[in-house]
Structures are given as structure tokens and as C-alpha cells.
Design a protein around this motif. Structure first.
Motif, mmCIF file in Angstrom:
data_model
loop_
_atom_site.group_PDB
_atom_site.id
_atom_site.type_symbol
_atom_site.label_atom_id
_atom_site.label_comp_id
_atom_site.label_asym_id
_atom_site.label_seq_id
_atom_site.Cartn_x
_atom_site.Cartn_y
_atom_site.Cartn_z
ATOM 1 N N GLU A 1 24.532 45.854 -18.461
ATOM 2 C CA GLU A 1 24.007 45.941 -17.225
ATOM 3 C C GLU A 1 24.837 46.735 -16.166
ATOM 4 O O GLU A 1 24.192 47.328 -15.330
ATOM 5 N N LYS B 1 15.380 48.946 -19.769
ATOM 6 C CA LYS B 1 15.710 48.086 -18.257
ATOM 7 C C LYS B 1 16.643 49.086 -17.839
ATOM 8 O O LYS B 1 16.531 48.925 -16.633
ATOM 9 N N ASN B 2 17.482 49.839 -18.296
ATOM 10 C CA ASN B 2 18.650 50.532 -17.622
ATOM 11 C C ASN B 2 18.304 51.798 -17.269
ATOM 12 O O ASN B 2 18.807 52.699 -16.487
ATOM 13 N N ASN C 1 22.707 49.759 -15.584
ATOM 14 C CA ASN C 1 21.495 49.569 -14.798
ATOM 15 C C ASN C 1 20.905 50.731 -13.806
ATOM 16 O O ASN C 1 21.631 50.871 -12.709
#
Ligand code: FE
Length: 338
Positions: A152, A193-194, A155
Motif C-alpha cells: 500500500e 489498486k495502486n 497506492n
């Protein structure tokens, strides 16, 4: 008299046919290629000058060229097929469009892991698909593996092109081969997602977007950075100078390669051209002018490539990039990597 004249005329006509056929057979080779680099044109020109063999080139997309060879069947004019990726060559092989080549020169020039097990295709150049990052925003110590890119901490920071691109398909195919399907799904999902933005543009555009501050790191092929650094376009040079290459653990490599078509009419010339393209002289050119890594071990990488440092590569059979291509494609769809 009239009869004799006719017979002579027929004889001369036959001679012309025989002559042009023989000359044609000895004097040319037909190449279908997906590569779009100036270096290739220079190399082919040199081959023509050195050997007197004319090289007729047809450029197109890999899929398009493969389909064309399939459609043309026995009558195909293609003697050789070059693609920018081993996966496509593997596909051409499984479709029965290529034939094996036995050549000591080639076996000598190209290590085993960079050619087809049964010698249906041969690698010409190596390209690494790596991480390119903004020097001023990313600490190299924060980078490690491809897997780390789904952490994350990245991100909204990753830039990468569309999944319709073969380089990305082969990257994911290599993960399927090394770590299995579940791992690959998880990785692709994590990258989506990133992502800093929806996939768009080509590899160079990702580099430009990093420098513009749209994200911090780009997934791209090494040689594009070399091309940008040496570009006549000063904007590209400026962009490239703000970027650095990082080789993830077990760097994904692919080859641009070549195969002899099953129905090649100029087989001897075709083999000569493959041998030429893997010779020291040609391999140096690929490294110096197109910033790709040579397949021929006797050739040292150029200064720029050396400055990027050494790296360890994935240990897989490159045919698996083709074998896992469909699966990779399905995973991209599943996770919504456009
Ligand atoms: Fe490319």
C-alpha cells in the motif's frame, strides 16, 4: 527460317525465366517484422551490402503478421518472422508456421535459454521489464521486488500501460509460470489498486507521466529509457535524466526473436540473415544503438547498459510466456486492468 527464329525466341525466353528464378532464389530474403527501430534498418542495409542478398521487409503488428503467414499458407512470401516477444514466436510455432533450423553458428551465438528448445525460433535481443522511478521522490531502498509494488505504500503511485500490450501480458505470464495463477491474480489486482491513473499510452508515456508528477514509478522496458536519453527531442532527454532504473529481484526478461517460416522459399539466405543478426557485429549495434541487451555472450553491453548495473533474471523457459498468454489475458480481464 521463321521456325528457327521462333525456336530461338522461345529458347531466349526460357533462359530469361531460368536466370531470373535462380537470381531471385539466390538474391533475396523476405522478412515480416514487428520491430520498429532504426537500428534494424541499418543492420539490414549492412547485411545487403555485405552479402548482396536483398532484404524485403514487411512491417506490421505481430498478430497481424502471424495471421498473414497462416492465411498465405504454402504460398507465403515470408521467409522469416521477427516479433518483439518470445510469446508470439511460440504461438507461431504451435500454429505450425515455423520450421526448426540447425546451425552451429546459431547454437554458438545464442545461449540455450534464449532460443526455442527445438530451435523453431531464436532470441535476437534481451529486454528487461523493470521499475523506473523519479530520482527526487523515491528512495531506492524502498524498492525490492515486483511483489513489493502491490504494497500500500505505492497506492496511487504506479504508472503502467494497458494490458492489451504484449510486454505486460508476458510479464504476468512469467509470474504464472514462476508462482502460479493465484499469485498472479493477487499481483495484478494489487497493481490495479495502486495505479496512479487508468492505463494509457506506451512505455515512454509512463516515464513522462512520472516526471510530470502523476505517479512515482513506472513499469517499463529498459531500452526506452536509453532511447529517451539519446533522443533528438530535448524534452525526452530532460525527462529521462530525472529517472533511474531499478531491477527488481528476478528481473523479468523477454526476447525479441526470429523464426524461419515453414514454407520459406529462400531458406539459405534466411538462415544467413539470422546468423548475421546474432553475430558480434550486429549484436553490438543492438546494444549500442537500441539499448537492448545482446543475446550473444561474446558481446559486452554498451557503456550505458553497463552503467545501469547488473541484474539477476527470472529462470524460466521463455516458451512459457506464450503458453501462459491466454491465462494472463483472462486474469487482466478478471481484475479490471484495462
Ligand atoms: Fe518496444
Amino acid at each position: 527460317m521463321n521456325k528457327l527464329y521462333k525456336a530461338n525466341l522461345i529458347f531466349i525466353f526460357l533462359l530469361i525465366i531460368i536466370f531470373t528464378t535462380v537470381a531471385g532464389a539466390e538474391g533475396e530474403v523476405n522478412l515480416y517484422t514487428n520491430r520498429h527501430y532504426d537500428t534494424d534498418e541499418l543492420l539490414l542495409q549492412e547485411f545487403e551490402e555485405d552479402t548482396g542478398i536483398m532484404v524485403n521487409v514487411l512491417k506490421g503488428g505481430s498478430d497481424e503478421l502471424i495471421e498473414k503467414i497462416a492465411r498465405e499458407g504454402k504460398d507465403t512470401s515470408a521467409d522469416l518472422l521477427i516479433t518483439a516477444d518470445a510469446g508470439r514466436l511460440h504461438r507461431a510455432k504451435t500454429m505450425g508456421l515455423l520450421q526448426p533450423v540447425k546451425s552451429k553458428v546459431l547454437f554458438n551465438n545464442i545461449p540455450k535459454n534464449l532460443r526455442d528448445e527445438e530451435n523453431y525460433w531464436f532470441g535476437l535481443t534481451i529486454r528487461g521489464r523493470v521499475v523506473v522511478y523519479a530520482k527526487n521522490r523515491v528512495n531506492e531502498a524502498d524498492l525490492s521486488s515486483y511483489e513489493d509494488l502491490i504494497d500500500e505504500k505505492w497506492n496511487g503511485k504506479i504508472l503502467v500501460r494497458s494490458s492489451s500490450n504484449i510486454y505486460n501480458q508476458s510479464l504476468l505470464a512469467s509470474f504464472i509460470e514462476l508462482y502460479g495463477r493465484d499469485w498472479a491474480v493477487n499481483w495484478a489486482e494489487g497493481i490495479v489498486k495502486n495505479m496512479a491513473r487508468k492505463p494509457q499510452g506506451n512505455d515512454r508515456d509512463q516515464a513522462t507521466a512520472v516526471v510530470a508528477g502523476q505517479g512515482d514509478i513506472a513499469i517499463m522496458n529498459t531500452y526506452y529509457l536509453g532511447k529517451m536519453l539519446n533522443s533528438t527531442n530535448q524534452e525526452e532527454v530532460k525527462v529521462a535524466k530525472q529517472l533511474e532504473i531499478f531491477f527488481p529481484k528476478k528481473t523479468h526478461i523477454n526476447v525479441s526473436g526470429i523464426g524461419l517460416t515453414r514454407h520459406a522459399k529462400n531458406k539459405e539466405n534466411a538462415v544467413r540473415l539470422i546468423e548475421y543478426l546474432t553475430s558480434k557485429k550486429a549484436q553490438e549495434m543492438f546494444a549500442k544503438a537500441n539499448f537492448e541487451y545482446p543475446v550473444n555472450n561474446e558481446v559486452k553491453p554498451s557503456e550505458l547498459l553497463k552503467s545501469w548495473g547488473e541484474f539477476k533474471t527470472q529462470d524460466i523457459n521463455l516458451s512459457s510466456l506464450g503458453e501462459n498468454n491466454k491465462e494472463a489475458y483472462m486474469i487482466f480481464n478478471q481484475v479490471g486492468w484495462k
